[in-house]
Enzyme design. Structure first.
Site, PDB file in Angstrom:
ATOM      1  N   SER A 108      -5.607   2.869 -62.082  1.00 53.09           N
ATOM      2  CA  SER A 108      -5.278   4.053 -61.986  1.00 53.09           C
ATOM      3  C   SER A 108      -3.460   3.209 -61.988  1.00 53.09           C
ATOM      4  CB  SER A 108      -4.872   4.021 -60.351  1.00 53.09           C
ATOM      5  OG  SER A 108      -3.673   4.808 -59.703  1.00 53.09           O
ATOM      6  N   SER A 109      -2.546   4.009 -62.330  1.00 53.22           N
ATOM      7  CA  SER A 109      -1.499   3.724 -62.413  1.00 53.22           C
ATOM      8  C   SER A 109      -0.586   3.037 -61.356  1.00 53.22           C
ATOM      9  CB  SER A 109      -0.422   4.915 -62.624  1.00 53.22           C
ATOM     10  OG  SER A 109      -0.355   5.903 -61.847  1.00 53.22           O
ATOM     11  N   CYS A 110      -0.740   3.107 -59.947  1.00 52.59           N
ATOM     12  CA  CYS A 110      -0.244   2.451 -58.577  1.00 52.59           C
ATOM     13  C   CYS A 110      -0.886   1.288 -59.075  1.00 52.59           C
ATOM     14  CB  CYS A 110      -1.002   3.004 -58.044  1.00 52.59           C
ATOM     15  SG  CYS A 110      -2.959   2.840 -57.473  1.00 52.59           S
ATOM     16  N   TYR A 137      -5.818  -0.664 -52.413  1.00 50.46           N
ATOM     17  CA  TYR A 137      -6.629  -0.225 -53.942  1.00 50.46           C
ATOM     18  C   TYR A 137      -6.120  -0.728 -55.021  1.00 50.46           C
ATOM     19  CZ  TYR A 137      -8.029   4.104 -56.844  1.00 50.46           C
ATOM     20  OH  TYR A 137      -8.118   5.062 -57.227  1.00 50.46           O
ATOM     21  N   LYS A 141      -8.482  -2.795 -57.825  1.00 49.71           N
ATOM     22  CA  LYS A 141      -7.772  -2.540 -59.251  1.00 49.71           C
ATOM     23  C   LYS A 141      -7.773  -3.286 -60.495  1.00 49.71           C
ATOM     24  CE  LYS A 141      -9.775   1.770 -59.136  1.00 49.71           C
ATOM     25  NZ  LYS A 141     -10.973   2.277 -59.816  1.00 49.71           N
ATOM     26  N   HIS A 180      -4.999  14.196 -52.779  1.00 47.07           N
ATOM     27  CA  HIS A 180      -3.790  13.636 -54.021  1.00 47.07           C
ATOM     28  C   HIS A 180      -2.438  15.016 -53.303  1.00 47.07           C
ATOM     29  CE1 HIS A 180      -6.852  11.045 -55.081  1.00 47.07           C
ATOM     30  NE2 HIS A 180      -5.750   9.796 -55.649  1.00 47.07           N
TER      31      HIS A 180
HETATM   32  N1  LIG Z   1      -8.191  11.028 -59.191  1.00 45.53           N
HETATM   33  C1  LIG Z   1      -6.796  10.667 -59.616  1.00 45.53           C
HETATM   34  O1  LIG Z   1      -6.012  11.335 -59.353  1.00 45.53           O
HETATM   35  C2  LIG Z   1      -7.275   9.443 -60.074  1.00 45.53           C
HETATM   36  C3  LIG Z   1      -7.779   8.579 -60.232  1.00 45.53           C
HETATM   37  N2  LIG Z   1      -7.835   7.561 -61.156  1.00 45.53           N
HETATM   38  C4  LIG Z   1      -9.665   6.532 -60.991  1.00 45.53           C
HETATM   39  O2  LIG Z   1     -10.788   7.704 -61.448  1.00 45.53           O
HETATM   40  C5  LIG Z   1     -11.541   7.872 -60.839  1.00 45.53           C
HETATM   41  C6  LIG Z   1     -12.584   8.567 -60.125  1.00 45.53           C
HETATM   42  O3  LIG Z   1     -11.157   9.194 -59.607  1.00 45.53           O
HETATM   43  P1  LIG Z   1     -11.861  10.658 -58.812  1.00 45.53           P
HETATM   44  O4  LIG Z   1     -13.067  10.971 -59.956  1.00 45.53           O
HETATM   45  O5  LIG Z   1     -10.508  11.249 -58.989  1.00 45.53           O
HETATM   46  O6  LIG Z   1     -12.091  10.170 -57.769  1.00 45.53           O
HETATM   47  P2  LIG Z   1     -13.560  11.469 -57.014  1.00 45.53           P
HETATM   48  O7  LIG Z   1     -13.489  10.419 -55.446  1.00 45.53           O
HETATM   49  O8  LIG Z   1     -13.592  12.505 -56.891  1.00 45.53           O
HETATM   50  O9  LIG Z   1     -14.955  10.508 -57.327  1.00 45.53           O
HETATM   51  C7  LIG Z   1     -16.190   9.467 -56.895  1.00 45.53           C
HETATM   52  C8  LIG Z   1     -16.965   9.695 -57.447  1.00 45.53           C
HETATM   53  O10 LIG Z   1     -17.409   7.976 -57.339  1.00 45.53           O
HETATM   54  C9  LIG Z   1     -18.482   7.945 -56.192  1.00 45.53           C
HETATM   55  N3  LIG Z   1     -18.868   6.792 -54.876  1.00 45.53           N
HETATM   56  C10 LIG Z   1     -18.122   6.202 -54.263  1.00 45.53           C
HETATM   57  N4  LIG Z   1     -18.165   5.629 -54.294  1.00 45.53           N
HETATM   58  C11 LIG Z   1     -19.592   4.538 -54.295  1.00 45.53           C
HETATM   59  C12 LIG Z   1     -20.155   4.292 -54.403  1.00 45.53           C
HETATM   60  N5  LIG Z   1     -20.248   2.735 -52.921  1.00 45.53           N
HETATM   61  N6  LIG Z   1     -21.527   4.363 -54.317  1.00 45.53           N
HETATM   62  C13 LIG Z   1     -22.332   4.657 -55.142  1.00 45.53           C
HETATM   63  N7  LIG Z   1     -21.342   6.230 -55.845  1.00 45.53           N
HETATM   64  C14 LIG Z   1     -19.990   5.570 -55.306  1.00 45.53           C
HETATM   65  C15 LIG Z   1     -18.358   9.107 -55.438  1.00 45.53           C
HETATM   66  O11 LIG Z   1     -19.628   9.588 -54.526  1.00 45.53           O
HETATM   67  P3  LIG Z   1     -19.784  10.241 -52.901  1.00 45.53           P
HETATM   68  O12 LIG Z   1     -18.621  11.590 -52.989  1.00 45.53           O
HETATM   69  O13 LIG Z   1     -21.142  10.696 -52.964  1.00 45.53           O
HETATM   70  O14 LIG Z   1     -19.049   9.238 -52.096  1.00 45.53           O
HETATM   71  C16 LIG Z   1     -18.104  10.210 -56.626  1.00 45.53           C
HETATM   72  O15 LIG Z   1     -19.313  10.713 -57.269  1.00 45.53           O
HETATM   73  C17 LIG Z   1     -11.947   6.461 -59.769  1.00 45.53           C
HETATM   74  O16 LIG Z   1     -11.543   4.748 -60.567  1.00 45.53           O
HETATM   75  C18 LIG Z   1     -10.286   6.389 -59.621  1.00 45.53           C
HETATM   76  O17 LIG Z   1      -9.736   4.838 -59.418  1.00 45.53           O
HETATM   77  C19 LIG Z   1      -7.713   6.991 -61.608  1.00 45.53           C
HETATM   78  C20 LIG Z   1      -6.050   8.131 -61.189  1.00 45.53           C
HETATM   79  C21 LIG Z   1      -6.084   8.494 -60.728  1.00 45.53           C
HETATM   80  C1  LIG Z   2      -3.187   8.964 -57.881  1.00 50.54           C
HETATM   81  C2  LIG Z   2      -2.266   7.740 -56.761  1.00 50.54           C
HETATM   82  O1  LIG Z   2      -2.014   7.884 -56.139  1.00 50.54           O
HETATM   83  C3  LIG Z   2      -1.867   7.699 -54.229  1.00 50.54           C
HETATM   84  O2  LIG Z   2      -0.371   8.238 -55.189  1.00 50.54           O
HETATM   85  P1  LIG Z   2       0.719   8.814 -54.966  1.00 50.54           P
HETATM   86  O3  LIG Z   2       0.749   9.174 -56.107  1.00 50.54           O
HETATM   87  O4  LIG Z   2       2.245   8.159 -53.875  1.00 50.54           O
HETATM   88  O5  LIG Z   2      -0.233   9.953 -54.166  1.00 50.54           O
HETATM   89  P2  LIG Z   2      -0.346  11.467 -53.941  1.00 50.54           P
HETATM   90  O6  LIG Z   2      -0.943  12.433 -54.776  1.00 50.54           O
HETATM   91  O7  LIG Z   2      -0.693  11.573 -52.716  1.00 50.54           O
HETATM   92  O8  LIG Z   2       0.798  11.950 -53.316  1.00 50.54           O
HETATM   93  C4  LIG Z   2       2.144  11.925 -53.842  1.00 50.54           C
HETATM   94  C5  LIG Z   2       3.856  12.199 -53.791  1.00 50.54           C
HETATM   95  O9  LIG Z   2       3.102  13.765 -53.279  1.00 50.54           O
HETATM   96  C6  LIG Z   2       4.156  13.886 -52.129  1.00 50.54           C
HETATM   97  N1  LIG Z   2       3.309  14.685 -50.915  1.00 50.54           N
HETATM   98  C7  LIG Z   2       3.508  16.088 -50.531  1.00 50.54           C
HETATM   99  N2  LIG Z   2       3.065  16.663 -50.260  1.00 50.54           N
HETATM  100  C8  LIG Z   2       1.144  16.009 -50.200  1.00 50.54           C
HETATM  101  C9  LIG Z   2       0.791  16.873 -49.924  1.00 50.54           C
HETATM  102  O10 LIG Z   2       0.183  17.802 -49.493  1.00 50.54           O
HETATM  103  N3  LIG Z   2      -0.694  15.507 -49.640  1.00 50.54           N
HETATM  104  C10 LIG Z   2      -0.343  14.836 -50.332  1.00 50.54           C
HETATM  105  N4  LIG Z   2      -1.560  13.604 -50.809  1.00 50.54           N
HETATM  106  N5  LIG Z   2       1.178  14.058 -50.774  1.00 50.54           N
HETATM  107  C11 LIG Z   2       1.898  14.888 -50.696  1.00 50.54           C
HETATM  108  C12 LIG Z   2       3.395  12.390 -51.107  1.00 50.54           C
HETATM  109  O11 LIG Z   2       4.453  12.321 -49.765  1.00 50.54           O
HETATM  110  C13 LIG Z   2       4.046  12.052 -52.468  1.00 50.54           C
HETATM  111  O12 LIG Z   2       5.622  11.565 -52.347  1.00 50.54           O
HETATM  112  C14 LIG Z   2      -2.973   6.673 -54.503  1.00 50.54           C
HETATM  113  O13 LIG Z   2      -3.550   6.869 -53.964  1.00 50.54           O
HETATM  114  C15 LIG Z   2      -2.764   5.481 -55.261  1.00 50.54           C
HETATM  115  O14 LIG Z   2      -3.602   4.757 -55.375  1.00 50.54           O
HETATM  116  C16 LIG Z   2      -2.979   6.678 -56.610  1.00 50.54           C
HETATM  117  O15 LIG Z   2      -4.203   6.116 -57.473  1.00 50.54           O
END
Ligand SMILES: NC(=O)C1=CN([C@@H]2O[C@H](COP(=O)(O)OP(=O)(O)OC[C@H]3O[C@@H](n4cnc5c(N)ncnc54)[C@H](OP(=O)(O)O)[C@@H]3O)[C@@H](O)[C@H]2O)C=CC1
Ligand SMILES: C[C@H]1O[C@H](OP(=O)(O)OP(=O)(O)OC[C@H]2O[C@@H](n3cnc4c(=O)[nH]c(N)nc43)[C@H](O)[C@@H]2O)[C@@H](O)[C@@H](O)C1=O
Length: 313
Positions: A108-110, A137, A141, A180
């Site tokens: 992730s970009s974080c 996190y 990563k 998010h």
């Molecule tokens: N969403 C975003 O904005 C971003 C996501 N990513 C990366 O993309 C990837 C996927 O994210 P995303 O699809 O959003 O996340 P989701 O939560 O939608 O999906 C994650 C999946 O992983 C499974 N999982 C979690 N823990 C376990 C475990 N212990 N054993 C088996 N399966 C497990 C979950 O299953 P279950 O739900 O049943 O627990 C779920 O199906 C991650 O690596 C994340 O870091 C990167 C940047 C941004």
């Molecule tokens: C993908 C990335 O996601 C996370 O980082 P983040 O970008 O800070 O995440 P976010 O999407 O939750 O928030 C973005 C911004 O939005 C604002 N904000 C307003 N209103 C709501 C609101 O209602 N919910 C949330 N969640 N945020 C809100 C919030 O205050 C912040 O300023 C990490 O998990 C990190 O580990 C990671 O990888």
């Protein structure tokens, strides 16, 4: 990857994993293996060992992780570190032990320093302090990325890592507190519209800048890079475009048709002030995003409306 290669997509029921499966199927890959979290808890080393020894996948997309928005991350630092570190070490290690030809690790970009020069290049990794709300996190990563790099260096594997920006799209998590920002806003503005609410309160100050990539574009990039990139250094996956959270709320309100007032709750964390990826490496490899943010939000809103169960996860 050969079209009949055995490909394991870890996390196939999540937003990213399900998009990667859709993309692979679209491109004609037909030997995809999956396990739900219930069938295989990737934090359990013995079970992961048994699974890889039996299945011996040739390619692995590691899209399973404990994922959440700013509040979920900051309230459960220990869980985010332990689960992510454990599951990624188990999967990458067993993939290597069982002869997996190529693995893609999703970070992730974080992972980049909180105050990294913008836009953030891959080379700014480990040059400064991390953002505190997602430090655990990010450390997990960074460890996964480095483990791939070290396996390549010590054992000559071809394991790559990619660092996506904030993602959104079908199968997102719409939990009101743990999600998010984009899915949170889709749900909040939709519910406000249905209830006829005069105002909606969003978190923080609205000033942080964020970049968003539609998940089907991300999946397209993942399959593309699996076929076209090898190297120890990670690859940023994004659009290279950003907007403020305030601008994002206005765009989501417009797509949903919510016309009330938008208020801010500064007691909630803003997180990183700016997080824009430098995508020049990705573009030089021959890939560029397709879905503009407003179009992607429309598609995501359709998914939200058509999948009521998803909204409850
Ligand atoms: N969403 C975003 O904005 C971003 C996501 N990513 C990366 O993309 C990837 C996927 O994210 P995303 O699809 O959003 O996340 P989701 O939560 O939608 O999906 C994650 C999946 O992983 C499974 N999982 C979690 N823990 C376990 C475990 N212990 N054993 C088996 N399966 C497990 C979950 O299953 P279950 O739900 O049943 O627990 C779920 O199906 C991650 O690596 C994340 O870091 C990167 C940047 C941004
Ligand atoms: C993908 C990335 O996601 C996370 O980082 P983040 O970008 O800070 O995440 P976010 O999407 O939750 O928030 C973005 C911004 O939005 C604002 N904000 C307003 N209103 C709501 C609101 O209602 N919910 C949330 N969640 N945020 C809100 C919030 O205050 C912040 O300023 C990490 O998990 C990190 O580990 C990671 O990888």
């Amino acid at each position: 990857m050969e079209k009949d290669a055995k490909i394991y997509v870890a996390g196939h029921r999540g937003m990213v994993g399900s998009a990667i499966v859709r993309q692979l199927e679209k491109e004609g890959y037909h030997n995809i293996i999956t396990r739900t979290h219930k069938e295989l808890n990737l934090c359990r080393q013995d079970d992961v060992e048994e699974f890889f020894a039996k299945e011996k996948p040739e390619y692995v997309f590691l899209a399973a992780a404990k994922v959440g928005g700013i509040m979920a991350n900051s309230e459960a630092l220990a869980d985010f570190m332990y689960e992510n570190m454990t599951l990624e070490m188990n999967v990458i290690h067993e993939a290597w032990k069982n002869g997996c030809k190529k693995l893609m690790f999703l970070g992730s970009s974080c992972i980049y320093p909180r105050m990294a020069p913008q836009p953030m290049k891959e080379s700014c990794l480990l040059t400064g302090e991390l953002e505190k709300t997602n430090e655990a996190y990010a450390l997990a990563k960074i460890s996964g990325l480095k483990y791939c790099e070290f396996l390549n260096k010590q054992y000559g594997t071809d394991y790559i890592s990619v660092m996506p920006t904030n993602l959104y799209g079908p199968n997102d998590n719409y939990h009101p507190e743990h999600s998010h920002v984009l899915p949170a806003l889709i749900r909040r503005f939709h519910e406000a519209k249905v209830a006829g609410a005069k105002e909606v309160t969003c978190w923080g100050t609205g000033t942080p800048l964020r970049e968003f990539l539609y998940v089907d574009d991300l999946a397209d990039a993942c399959v593309f890079l699996m076929n076209n990139y090898s190297g120890d250094e990670t690859v940023n996956l994004g659009t290279g475009k950003e907007l403020t959270i305030k601008e994002l709320t206005e765009l989501v309100a417009k797509v949903i048709g919510y016309t009330g007032e938008i208020k801010w709750d500064p007691s909630k964390p803003d997180g990183t002030p700016r997080k824009l990826l430098d995508v020049s490496k990705l573009e030089s490899l021959g890939w560029k995003y397709k879905t503009e943010l407003e179009d992607g939000i429309r598609l995501a809103y359709d998914d939200f409306l058509n999948n009521p169960m998803r909204a409850e996860r």
